[in-house]
Design an enzyme around this catalytic site. Structure first.
Site, PDB file in Angstrom:
ATOM      1  N   SER A  69       1.542  16.527  56.927  1.00  0.00           N
ATOM      2  CA  SER A  69       2.180  15.331  56.546  1.00  0.00           C
ATOM      3  C   SER A  69       2.817  14.709  57.251  1.00  0.00           C
ATOM      4  O   SER A  69       3.238  15.306  58.031  1.00  0.00           O
ATOM      5  CB  SER A  69       2.762  16.600  55.122  1.00  0.00           C
ATOM      6  OG  SER A  69       4.020  14.944  54.696  1.00  0.00           O
ATOM      7  N   TYR A 106      20.802  22.028  54.986  1.00  0.00           N
ATOM      8  CA  TYR A 106      19.794  20.755  55.549  1.00  0.00           C
ATOM      9  C   TYR A 106      20.572  20.831  57.474  1.00  0.00           C
ATOM     10  O   TYR A 106      19.655  20.845  58.802  1.00  0.00           O
ATOM     11  CB  TYR A 106      18.967  19.843  55.336  1.00  0.00           C
ATOM     12  CG  TYR A 106      17.916  19.183  55.822  1.00  0.00           C
ATOM     13  CD1 TYR A 106      16.495  19.970  56.194  1.00  0.00           C
ATOM     14  CD2 TYR A 106      18.830  18.206  56.697  1.00  0.00           C
ATOM     15  CE1 TYR A 106      15.554  18.426  56.491  1.00  0.00           C
ATOM     16  CE2 TYR A 106      17.524  17.405  57.349  1.00  0.00           C
ATOM     17  CZ  TYR A 106      16.553  17.368  57.075  1.00  0.00           C
ATOM     18  OH  TYR A 106      15.178  16.497  58.110  1.00  0.00           O
ATOM     19  N   THR A 159       8.464   9.610  54.115  1.00  0.00           N
ATOM     20  CA  THR A 159       7.181  10.244  54.894  1.00  0.00           C
ATOM     21  C   THR A 159       7.318  11.563  53.073  1.00  0.00           C
ATOM     22  O   THR A 159       8.089  10.544  52.283  1.00  0.00           O
ATOM     23  CB  THR A 159       7.565  11.225  55.537  1.00  0.00           C
ATOM     24  OG1 THR A 159       9.023  12.527  55.208  1.00  0.00           O
ATOM     25  CG2 THR A 159       7.890  11.161  57.091  1.00  0.00           C
TER      26      THR A 159
HETATM   27  N1  LIG Z   1      10.782  12.101  57.075  1.00  0.00           N
HETATM   28  C1  LIG Z   1      11.919  11.465  58.168  1.00  0.00           C
HETATM   29  O1  LIG Z   1      12.856  10.342  57.946  1.00  0.00           O
HETATM   30  C2  LIG Z   1      13.100  13.116  59.033  1.00  0.00           C
HETATM   31  C3  LIG Z   1      14.099  12.693  59.387  1.00  0.00           C
HETATM   32  C4  LIG Z   1      14.538  13.789  59.928  1.00  0.00           C
HETATM   33  C5  LIG Z   1      14.115  14.466  60.602  1.00  0.00           C
HETATM   34  N2  LIG Z   1      12.621  14.755  60.097  1.00  0.00           N
HETATM   35  C6  LIG Z   1      12.396  16.241  60.216  1.00  0.00           C
HETATM   36  O2  LIG Z   1      10.676  16.185  60.578  1.00  0.00           O
HETATM   37  C7  LIG Z   1      10.119  17.298  59.802  1.00  0.00           C
HETATM   38  C8  LIG Z   1       8.983  16.763  58.971  1.00  0.00           C
HETATM   39  O3  LIG Z   1       9.168  15.718  58.433  1.00  0.00           O
HETATM   40  P1  LIG Z   1       8.781  15.123  57.467  1.00  0.00           P
HETATM   41  O4  LIG Z   1       9.117  14.229  56.521  1.00  0.00           O
HETATM   42  O5  LIG Z   1       7.258  14.615  57.683  1.00  0.00           O
HETATM   43  O6  LIG Z   1       8.236  16.064  55.795  1.00  0.00           O
HETATM   44  P2  LIG Z   1       7.336  16.313  54.869  1.00  0.00           P
HETATM   45  O7  LIG Z   1       5.689  15.390  55.194  1.00  0.00           O
HETATM   46  O8  LIG Z   1       7.388  16.744  53.472  1.00  0.00           O
HETATM   47  O9  LIG Z   1       6.367  17.229  55.810  1.00  0.00           O
HETATM   48  C9  LIG Z   1       7.043  18.976  56.183  1.00  0.00           C
HETATM   49  C10 LIG Z   1       5.991  19.450  56.336  1.00  0.00           C
HETATM   50  O10 LIG Z   1       6.506  20.736  56.505  1.00  0.00           O
HETATM   51  C11 LIG Z   1       5.728  22.132  55.497  1.00  0.00           C
HETATM   52  N3  LIG Z   1       6.351  22.656  54.879  1.00  0.00           N
HETATM   53  C12 LIG Z   1       7.631  22.921  54.578  1.00  0.00           C
HETATM   54  N4  LIG Z   1       7.764  24.252  54.553  1.00  0.00           N
HETATM   55  C13 LIG Z   1       6.732  25.051  54.988  1.00  0.00           C
HETATM   56  C14 LIG Z   1       6.826  26.967  55.393  1.00  0.00           C
HETATM   57  N5  LIG Z   1       7.511  27.422  54.425  1.00  0.00           N
HETATM   58  N6  LIG Z   1       5.273  27.069  56.417  1.00  0.00           N
HETATM   59  C15 LIG Z   1       4.671  25.831  56.899  1.00  0.00           C
HETATM   60  N7  LIG Z   1       4.799  24.863  57.074  1.00  0.00           N
HETATM   61  C16 LIG Z   1       5.872  24.316  56.052  1.00  0.00           C
HETATM   62  C17 LIG Z   1       4.705  20.988  55.086  1.00  0.00           C
HETATM   63  O11 LIG Z   1       3.934  21.815  54.590  1.00  0.00           O
HETATM   64  P3  LIG Z   1       3.405  21.367  53.086  1.00  0.00           P
HETATM   65  O12 LIG Z   1       2.589  20.582  53.249  1.00  0.00           O
HETATM   66  O13 LIG Z   1       2.327  22.930  52.923  1.00  0.00           O
HETATM   67  O14 LIG Z   1       4.196  21.130  51.987  1.00  0.00           O
HETATM   68  C18 LIG Z   1       4.447  19.749  55.564  1.00  0.00           C
HETATM   69  O15 LIG Z   1       3.408  19.706  56.305  1.00  0.00           O
HETATM   70  C19 LIG Z   1      11.201  18.044  59.563  1.00  0.00           C
HETATM   71  O16 LIG Z   1      11.774  19.381  60.497  1.00  0.00           O
HETATM   72  C20 LIG Z   1      12.721  17.313  59.134  1.00  0.00           C
HETATM   73  O17 LIG Z   1      13.739  17.660  58.757  1.00  0.00           O
HETATM   74  C21 LIG Z   1      12.203  14.164  59.552  1.00  0.00           C
END
Ligand SMILES: NC(=O)c1ccc[n+]([C@@H]2O[C@H](COP(=O)([O-])OP(=O)(O)OC[C@H]3O[C@@H](n4cnc5c(N)ncnc54)[C@H](OP(=O)(O)O)[C@@H]3O)[C@@H](O)[C@H]2O)c1
Length: 322
Positions: free
Chosen positions: A52, A202, A237
């Site tokens: 994702s 978080y 996302t």
């Molecule tokens: N988007 C932003 O603006 C933003 C900003 C700052 C930091 N981040 C960081 O970027 C990273 C990606 O975030 P995103 O926004 O792309 O979120 P996302 O779309 O929710 O993707 C998160 C991913 O982590 C996986 N995941 C969650 N819990 C897990 C577990 N227990 N074991 C294995 N996989 C697990 C999810 O798998 P499932 O498909 O199974 O749910 C998904 O593939 C995260 O670390 C987030 O904190 C994002």
């Protein structure tokens, strides 16, 4: 970076919203060169949370640049479906779907052992998986879930995969600018005291990732394995849609795409001659401060206690490294 561009870059960083949004990305990218075709040819990369958002965008970009990408998800069907999508868009993509729940330390240990037996040489390890847990939830091992997925699982995975990380390999922690709001919560890493908030848990975990990356960078430097933390800014996302709907509705027009958020992850895996050679907290292809205006600086003693806490938490699972 030229001096005017440098000043613009600093102003964007200090004013947060413009810098973290797509505005910052589009202003800064004018200074960037594209990565050359085949920049990751022959490399093997493991991306957690590859089903994702930023993780999926990272998988696709790495495959496009020639890497064999191990896409780790906690659900095989979601992993297979994500991989099918990438293969449709990148016809020669080499994707291997991996399954592991990073919130389970026994599962991480079992995965690492199996992965290490199958994959003798790893060039990139991206700790990207993340979530926001509210209310407070504990894993079967009794760890707070946010801590386990962002910090303890990645710590254990890194420990067990060191034998297959080749010289020159790169380990990345995908942290968040939200970490600036929190100090290193070494007195209560499991968030057992005070009123629990998923957003605070978080941000604490994201601060811990930055410290952990620095500590791993020091420890692995003599093996020529580099370790860095980065933050992607604000990207639209599925995770943001699910965990921060109000934030998303307010900021949607200026949010980055997943590809824009993942740019620095991919660049840190593929670019030559990064400076400094290891460590650093990166955003939009540049090193950023780890403490905003010097706030929340942790002591050396607290950092040492934090490392010991992480090591103790995973000690039961490091017996049989890959
Ligand atoms: N988007 C932003 O603006 C933003 C900003 C700052 C930091 N981040 C960081 O970027 C990273 C990606 O975030 P995103 O926004 O792309 O979120 P996302 O779309 O929710 O993707 C998160 C991913 O982590 C996986 N995941 C969650 N819990 C897990 C577990 N227990 N074991 C294995 N996989 C697990 C999810 O798998 P499932 O498909 O199974 O749910 C998904 O593939 C995260 O670390 C987030 O904190 C994002």
């Amino acid at each position: 970076m030229g001096s005017i561009a440098g000043v613009v870059d600093q102003v964007l960083d200090r004013t947060v919203a413009p810098g973290y949004s797509r505005i910052g990305y589009h202003l800064r990218r004018r200074q960037w060169s594209p990565l050359p075709d085949g920049a990751l040819d022959g490399r093997v990369v493991l991306v957690t949370g590859g089903t994702s958002g930023l993780g999926l965008a990272t998988v696709e970009a790495c495959a496009r640049l020639g890497a064999t990408v191990h896409l780790l998800g906690r659900d095989r069907q979601r992993g297979e479906s994500a991989a099918r999508g990438v293969r449709r868009r990148v016809p020669n993509a080499e994707i291997v779907v991996e399954e592991c729940d990073l919130g389970s330390l026994p599962a991480v240990a079992a995965f690492a052992q199996d992965f290490g037996a199958r994959v003798p040489a790893l060039h990139g390890l991206v700790h990207n998986a993340g979530l926001m847990a509210d209310p407070r939830t504990e894993t079967p091992e009794g760890h707070e879930l946010t801590l386990s997925v962002h910090v303890l699982g990645p710590h254990l995975l890194t420990s067990l995969l060191v034998p297959v990380l080749v010289p020159g390999s790169r380990v990345l922690f995908v942290s968040s600018g939200g970490m600036y709001s929190q100090p290193l919560a070494v007195d209560d890493p499991e968030f057992r005291e005070g009123e629990y908030s998923g957003v605070t848990a978080y941000a604490r975990a994201k601060r811990m990732q930055v410290v952990l990356a620095e500590q791993w960078a020091e420890r692995l430097a003599d093996r020529d394995i580099t370790v860095r933390a980065m933050h992607p800014g604000w990207a639209d996302t599925p995770g943001v849609q699910r965990h921060l709907p109000r934030f998303r509705s307010l900021t949607r027009p200026i949010l980055r795409t997943s590809e824009e958020g993942a740019d620095t992850i991919v660049w840190l895996l593929a670019a030559d001659h990064l400076e400094p050679p290891t460590g650093g907290f990166w955003h939009d292809r540049a090193v950023r401060p780890t403490h905003a205006f010097g706030r929340h600086q942790e002591s050396a003693a607290d950092r040492a206690r934090f490392w010991t806490f992480c090591d103790d938490a995973v000690a039961a699972y490091v017996g049989e490294p890959a």
